[in-house]
Design an enzyme around this catalytic site. Structure first.
Site, short mmCIF file in Angstrom:
data_model
loop_
_atom_site.label_atom_id
_atom_site.label_comp_id
_atom_site.label_asym_id
_atom_site.label_seq_id
_atom_site.Cartn_x
_atom_site.Cartn_y
_atom_site.Cartn_z
N CYS A 1 -26.52 84.16 -47.27
CA CYS A 1 -27.32 83.09 -47.84
C CYS A 1 -27.39 83.21 -49.37
CB CYS A 1 -28.74 83.19 -47.30
SG CYS A 1 -28.82 83.30 -45.53
N ARG B 1 -20.19 82.90 -51.22
CA ARG B 1 -20.86 83.89 -50.38
C ARG B 1 -20.68 83.58 -48.89
NH1 ARG B 1 -25.36 86.86 -52.86
NH2 ARG B 1 -26.26 86.94 -50.79
N TRP C 1 -26.59 81.10 -44.07
CA TRP C 1 -25.58 81.66 -43.16
C TRP C 1 -26.37 82.11 -41.94
CZ3 TRP C 1 -24.02 86.48 -41.07
CH2 TRP C 1 -22.68 86.56 -40.70
N ASN D 1 -33.63 84.80 -48.36
CA ASN D 1 -32.47 85.58 -47.93
C ASN D 1 -32.99 86.84 -47.27
OD1 ASN D 1 -30.88 83.74 -49.19
ND2 ASN D 1 -30.02 85.16 -50.71
N GLY D 2 -32.32 87.28 -46.21
CA GLY D 2 -32.75 88.51 -45.53
C GLY D 2 -33.15 88.22 -44.10
N GLU E 1 -5.43 97.84 -45.09
CA GLU E 1 -5.97 96.80 -45.96
C GLU E 1 -5.16 95.50 -45.83
OE1 GLU E 1 -8.54 96.12 -47.34
OE2 GLU E 1 -8.13 94.76 -48.98
N LYS F 1 -6.58 91.85 -44.72
CA LYS F 1 -6.41 90.65 -45.57
C LYS F 1 -5.81 89.51 -44.77
CE LYS F 1 -8.42 91.25 -48.28
NZ LYS F 1 -9.10 92.42 -48.70
N GLU G 1 -8.30 88.09 -42.11
CA GLU G 1 -9.48 87.35 -42.57
C GLU G 1 -9.16 85.99 -43.17
OE1 GLU G 1 -11.94 89.48 -45.39
OE2 GLU G 1 -10.20 90.39 -46.31
N HIS H 1 3.09 106.19 -29.31
CA HIS H 1 2.03 106.67 -28.41
C HIS H 1 1.28 105.50 -27.77
CE1 HIS H 1 2.74 110.78 -29.54
NE2 HIS H 1 2.84 110.37 -30.79
N LYS I 1 -19.41 86.74 -48.38
CA LYS I 1 -18.96 87.63 -49.44
C LYS I 1 -19.74 88.94 -49.46
CE LYS I 1 -16.54 89.04 -52.90
NZ LYS I 1 -15.24 89.63 -52.53
C1 F6R Z 1 -12.64 92.12 -47.10
C2 F6R Z 1 -13.96 92.26 -47.66
C3 F6R Z 1 -14.98 93.01 -46.89
C4 F6R Z 1 -15.83 93.86 -47.85
C5 F6R Z 1 -16.99 94.52 -47.09
C6 F6R Z 1 -17.80 95.42 -48.01
O1 F6R Z 1 -11.79 91.42 -47.95
O2 F6R Z 1 -14.22 91.78 -48.73
O3 F6R Z 1 -14.40 93.80 -45.89
O4 F6R Z 1 -15.01 94.81 -48.44
O5 F6R Z 1 -17.81 93.54 -46.55
O6 F6R Z 1 -18.34 94.71 -49.08
P1 F6R Z 1 -18.90 95.45 -50.35
O7 F6R Z 1 -17.75 96.11 -51.03
O8 F6R Z 1 -19.53 94.38 -51.19
O9 F6R Z 1 -19.89 96.47 -49.86
#
Ligand code: F6R
Length: 613
Positions: free
Chosen positions: A2, A27, A74, A100-101, A488, A492, A495, A511, A608
């Protein structure tokens, strides 16, 4: 997650609020809403869907007031809908709240309020807040000038969980009350205008002078003044910070998307993160945190704790820390670490990595570790974020605001910062690893130009993306430090392109996972470690034999006859290779998503910063 925006000043509030919400879209959200005070009442417009729809709604033009709050939601409690969207009003329509929260005791509070005659229209936890405020307001002395402030304060004292809130009232039309606990909130000031936001980029266009609220803060904000209080309503002083990010940094510039812009910002982000820490023949400069030899000598184990991409950074730097410091390192997912009662004590160092500095699980893991006497360091990209208030030491990456949901420049900057930290530990402990450290330092300075070389060849990646974008499953494999890049890369792709993918250590294929390999399945192999090259090649030949097609990211000499699809990256010290090998794989995910016509900046279901558990 949010987003909150608020405004009080001499201008019409609604365009400023909508503009702020647009800046917070990154976000992630599913509904949006705005409330302003118009003459003697609160006017509230909300809808499920995009901020643009709110902006284009015909009612938006009826909002002329110069005080208001707005929100992107959200969904946590209750489905995405206009009723569940914020702002929420109390049943007497005296107060409007954005939040938020999560309010953990909302059921108990709702019961209390229902018994007191209040009614509820949404399924949210938030709706208890305006009703509680109204309840307490009605009990305060009518002549009390601080009646609104006191009512909000009493309400927040009843809340269990996390919150950042902004509240307006038709009964006191000249102020906004804001408060926070475990959820970020900032207040920007510019002459007789005040801007409230959950994230700095929402208001950066208007001012760089920003207060970052501390946990437990409550503030009364009027056009000309701001007064901060603690939870006992004692006045507290807060320092105004001058934020150095400029508003342009949170615009797309000449790029189609934030993600592409941020991928291209990596050379600069790496350069900025190195900053003055590396200078000729001198030990790495970490004088900003003054970690002493005594402090480090006591450490017998390091945990690197984080979520998602930030956790993959831990996997990438674990071998560097172990090699340079001789201290064993364990990498843990924050949501697991916080509940699994790890064996930690005053000789344990916890390094928590969080781009946003607001990830609930990572902050909770750090707090748990501190309660068990561990030493703590936070690595973050956001000045004054919540994690910085909890850790013994904070180190900042200087990647600039990362807006796209998929993390790119934060990842590479974090690896660079942590590699320098490992060198610093080694130098502070006098471990005499001079040769390797010297090599790493000089090679690190070349990383920005090597990233640029890769970016210049992005058409090759685009061409490969066109070949595979219709596939349903992909595999990423690597050995040793290349496995970090495989993890990673797989995240990517998942997502932003919604294609299922998995990552494996190449040696693990036989395995079990090799059972999934059949004709035309794509396996992406990352091969940068010369010591492990032959083994990795034979693992990949095993998948080719079973019909797979391969795409190889490498800086080694590889036989083109066996592997027709090769993308070459510049040669680099093996410890630094994750910073380079991930770049083509970020581009691959990006181009595949674009071929599929997807919104790369705002992938479905993702936020985000994940400020709730
Ligand atoms: C993937 C991504 C998430 C964040 C994760 C941690 O592209 O962005 O996996 O890495 O939510 O977020 P932070 O680094 O803000 O704690």
């Amino acid at each position: 997650m949010c987003g909150i925006v608020g405004y009080i000043g001499c201008k019409k509030a609604s365009p400023i609020l909508i503009n702020g919400l647009l800046k917070l879209e990154y976000r992630g959200y599913d509904s949006a809403g705005i409330a302003t005070i118009e003459n003697d009442k609160i006017c509230c417009i909300k809808n499920k869907g995009r901020v643009k729809e709110l902006q284009n709604s015909k009612d938006i033009n009826t909002l002329n007031g110069n005080i208001g709050i707005a929100h992107t939601r959200w969904a946590t409690h209750g489905k995405p809908s206009s009723t569940n969207a914020h702002p929420h009003l109390d049943s007497h329509k005296n107060f409007a709240v954005v939040h938020n929260g999560i309010i953990e005791n909302h059921n108990e509070l709702k019961k209390f309020l229902l018994d007191a005659g209040y009614t509820f229209s949404s399924e949210t936890d938030t709706e208890v807040i305006p009703n509680l405020i109204d309840y307490y307001y009605s009990k305060e002395d009518v002549a009390d000038k601080e009646r609104f402030l006191k009512a909000v304060n009493k309400a927040t004292l009843d809340l269990k969980g996390s919150f950042a809130i902004a509240v307006i009232s038709k009964l006191e039309k000249d102020k906004i009350i804001i408060a926070r606990k475990d959820s970020p909130l900032v207040l920007g000031v510019k002459d007789d205008e005040k801007y409230i936001a959950s994230d700095i980029p929402a208001i950066l266009e208007y001012t760089n002078d920003i207060y970052i609220l501390k946990d437990g803060d409550i503030a009364e904000v009027t056009q000309n003044d701001v007064v901060f209080y603690d939870k006992n309503l004692e006045k507290v002083r807060r320092e105004l910070e001058s934020i150095t990010w400029d508003a342009k940094a949170s615009d797309k510039g000449n790029f189609e998307d934030f993600m592409m812009k941020e991928i291209h910002e990596q050379p600069e982000a790496i350069r900025e993160t190195i900053g003055i820490r590396i200078t000729d023949n001198k030990p790495c400069d970490f004088s900003d945190i003054n970690i002493t030899k005594e402090y480090l000598s006591e450490i017998s184990k390091i945990y690197i704790v984080a979520c998602g991409t930030a956790m993959h950074v831990g996997v990438a730097v674990k071998p560097i820390f172990e090699k340079l410091t001789n201290i064993p390192v364990e990498v843990d997912i924050a949501s697991e670490f916080r509940y699994r009662e790890p064996l930690i004590n005053e000789n344990t160092l916890i390094i928590c990595i969080s781009q946003s500095g607001e990830t609930a699980d990572t902050i909770a893991a750090l707090k748990n570790a501190k309660e068990n006497y561990a030493k703590t360091i936070a690595i973050t990209n956001v000045t004054g974020s919540s994690i910085t208030r909890e850790a013994d030491f904070t180190l900042y990456t200087h990647a600039g605001p990362e807006i796209a949901v998929a993390s790119t420049k934060a990842y590479t900057s974090q690896i660079v910062l942590l590699t320098m930290l490992a060198m610093h530990f080694s130098e502070t402990l006098d471990l005499h690893k001079d040769e390797i450290i010297q090599n790493l330092k000089s090679e690190m300075m070349e990383l920005p130009s090597k990233v640029n070389i890769i970016l210049e060849n992005s058409d090759e990646i685009k061409a490969f993306a066109k070949k595979i974008y219709k596939e349903k499953d992909l595999f990423f494999v690597g050995r040793g430090i290349d496995y970090a890049a495989a993890m990673e890369a797989s995240l990517k792709l998942k997502e932003i392109s919604y294609i299922h993918s998995d990552s494996y250590q190449s040696g693990e294929l036989k395995h079990g996972p090799i059972a999934l390999i059949e004709d035309d399945v794509t396996v992406v192999g990352i091969l940068t470690d010369r010591r492990l090259l032959d083994k990795s090649i034979s693992n990949l030949q095993e998948v080719i034999t079973r019909g797979a097609k391969t795409f190889i990211i490498t800086n080694q000499d590889i036989d083109k006859k066996i592997f027709p699809n090769i993308f070459n990256i510049p040669k680099v010290h093996p410890f630094l290779s994750p910073t380079l090998s991930i770049i083509p794989l970020q581009l691959l995910a990006y181009y595949v998503a674009k071929e599929k016509g997807l919104d790369v900046d705002k992938p479905r279901n993702l936020a985000k910063s994940v400020t709730v558990e």
